[in-house]
Design an enzyme around this catalytic site. Structure first.
Site, PDB file in Angstrom:
ATOM      1  N   ARG A  97       0.872  -1.177   0.000  1.00 55.37           N
ATOM      2  CA  ARG A  97       0.000   0.000   0.000  1.00 55.37           C
ATOM      3  C   ARG A  97       0.907   1.225   0.000  1.00 55.37           C
ATOM      4  NH1 ARG A  97      -5.264   0.515   3.266  1.00 55.37           N
ATOM      5  NH2 ARG A  97      -5.668   1.732   1.378  1.00 55.37           N
ATOM      6  N   ASP A 252      -2.293   8.855   6.963  1.00 55.25           N
ATOM      7  CA  ASP A 252      -1.499   7.760   6.411  1.00 55.25           C
ATOM      8  C   ASP A 252      -0.120   8.219   5.992  1.00 55.25           C
ATOM      9  OD1 ASP A 252      -3.238   5.074   5.806  1.00 55.25           O
ATOM     10  OD2 ASP A 252      -4.482   6.859   5.951  1.00 55.25           O
ATOM     11  N   LYS A 263      -7.712   9.124   4.545  1.00 56.76           N
ATOM     12  CA  LYS A 263      -8.806   8.499   3.799  1.00 56.76           C
ATOM     13  C   LYS A 263      -9.579   9.540   3.002  1.00 56.76           C
ATOM     14  CE  LYS A 263      -9.467   4.990   3.687  1.00 56.76           C
ATOM     15  NZ  LYS A 263      -8.920   4.045   2.657  1.00 56.76           N
TER      16      LYS A 263
END
Length: 378
Positions: A97, A252, A263
């Site tokens: 990711r 993140d 997000k």
């Protein structure tokens, strides 16, 4: 070794760890709480090799920046213990990711002592033990960091919002499901609840995968918090009605200039918060600050499969490539599905970390914080 993942059900009434290392007779494994199946079912996913763990990361069985770092570290330890190519496994894990900087940080955290042990004359067993020790240390440190972020965050809320009855809006999921402890932004709200100073936790659904409705509501209910779920597009109405005192989100990746990737849906909340003069607070460990990423434009934003938008599946159990849910759009519809958006620093009131609060958010202030963190760690 072929992919090996198995599932086992758990009693809903007793909380279970989100990640742990086990050593059954057939060999070491990483055990995850399968977040795709929540809230309908608490089930564990047993990953016996790195490809299985990578698949769990990509399909969001395990997710959230701090927890991905822990998973990455345990993944390196798993590769070492299983006797596979650790360098190749580390590269595969780190790239699973790309936006989540903690994942690569966790991989490096376990890889460095593994390589150092070999370079120092240790055998592969000793090197594997060094990697596992690093993963376990990271796990403990994240739990401690979570508790400090909660305290710093509540102190900031109380300072910004005198009176004590805080109404907080959050997005995505930032609690114990993403952490070695009780989380990041959610941990602040939980600290306020325990202190009797949380009036309402507003929970964005967080489409398309509903991490708010499925996961944050699940954690809020478990903790007896006063919460209400709303659709993402109802947030503006909530602000206009004067029902939001502060926004709390996680991150993140935070670029060197303070740009925050979180997000998708976080940036619109920041715009709304600025217009309505509501504090917009980002809660994240120092490891989420990436000094090698100069600004928001340099953050690689993960693009996810279109079926997550064009189909609905509850609980969401589809793989990274397949669908299998209920279609909600005409066949052949194309979907725009970025996993994250980027909020510029000028819209961020403060960044709360385990080492303290940065406000206003500037390149210099973040650099000082990170330097202080490195000195404390050393």
């Amino acid at each position: 070794m072929a992919d090996q993942c198995a599932q086992s059900g758990k009693d809903n009434r007793s909380p279970i760890p989100v990640i742990r290392w086990e050593e059954p007779p057939e060999g070491p494994v990483v055990v995850l709480l399968d977040q795709r199946r929540l809230p309908a079912e608490e089930a564990e996913l047993v990953c016996a090799d790195v490809p299985a763990l990578v698949d769990a990361i990509r399909t969001l069985a395990v997710r959230g920046a701090p927890l991905l770092g822990i998973a990455g570290a345990y993944g390196v330890a798993l590769a070492a213990a299983r006797g596979v190519d650790v360098g190749a496994a580390a590269a595969e894990l780190a790239g699973a990711r790309p936006t989540a900087v903690n994942l690569a940080v966790g991989v490096r955290r376990a890889l460095a002592p593994y390589r150092a042990a070999l370079a120092g004359g240790g055998d592969r067993r000793q090197a594997a033990e060094a990697a596992l020790g690093a993963a376990r240390a990271l796990h403990r440190e994240d739990a401690e960091a979570s508790a400090r972020m909660a305290r710093h965050g509540l102190a900031l809320l109380d300072d910004l919002l005198p009176g004590g009855a805080h109404r907080v809006l959050t997005h995505c999921n930032t609690g114990a499901l993403v952490s070695g402890g009780e989380g990041t932004a959610f941990a602040v709200a939980l600290e306020a609840h325990r202190a009797g100073r949380l009036s309402r936790l507003w929970v964005d659904e967080t489409r398309p995968l509903l991490q708010g409705a499925r996961l944050t509501a699940y954690e809020a209910a478990r903790n007896g918090m006063p919460y209400t779920v709303l659709t993402d597009n109802a947030a503006g109405s909530l602000f206009a009605a004067g029902e939001v005192d502060a926004v709390l989100i996680g991150a993140d990746r935070i670029a060197a200039d303070g740009s925050v990737a979180n997000k998708v849906g976080s940036y619109p909340l920041a715009v709304l918060a600025r217009y309505h003069r509501v504090p917009f607070l980002v809660v994240a460990p120092v490891t989420t600050v990436d000094a090698t990423t100069p600004d928001g434009a340099s953050i690689e934003v993960e693009q996810r499969a279109g079926h997550e938008v064009t189909e609905v599946a509850v609980p969401w159990t589809a793989g990274a490539e397949g669908g299998g849910g209920i279609p909600v759009t005409p066949r052949g519809t194309r979907a725009y599905n970025p996993a994250f958006d980027v909020t510029p620093p000028e819209l961020v009131t403060a960044i709360v970390t385990e080492e303290g609060v940065v406000s206003p958010v500037t390149t210099g202030a973040l650099a000082v914080l990170c330097d202080r963190s490195r000195q404390v760690t050393i």
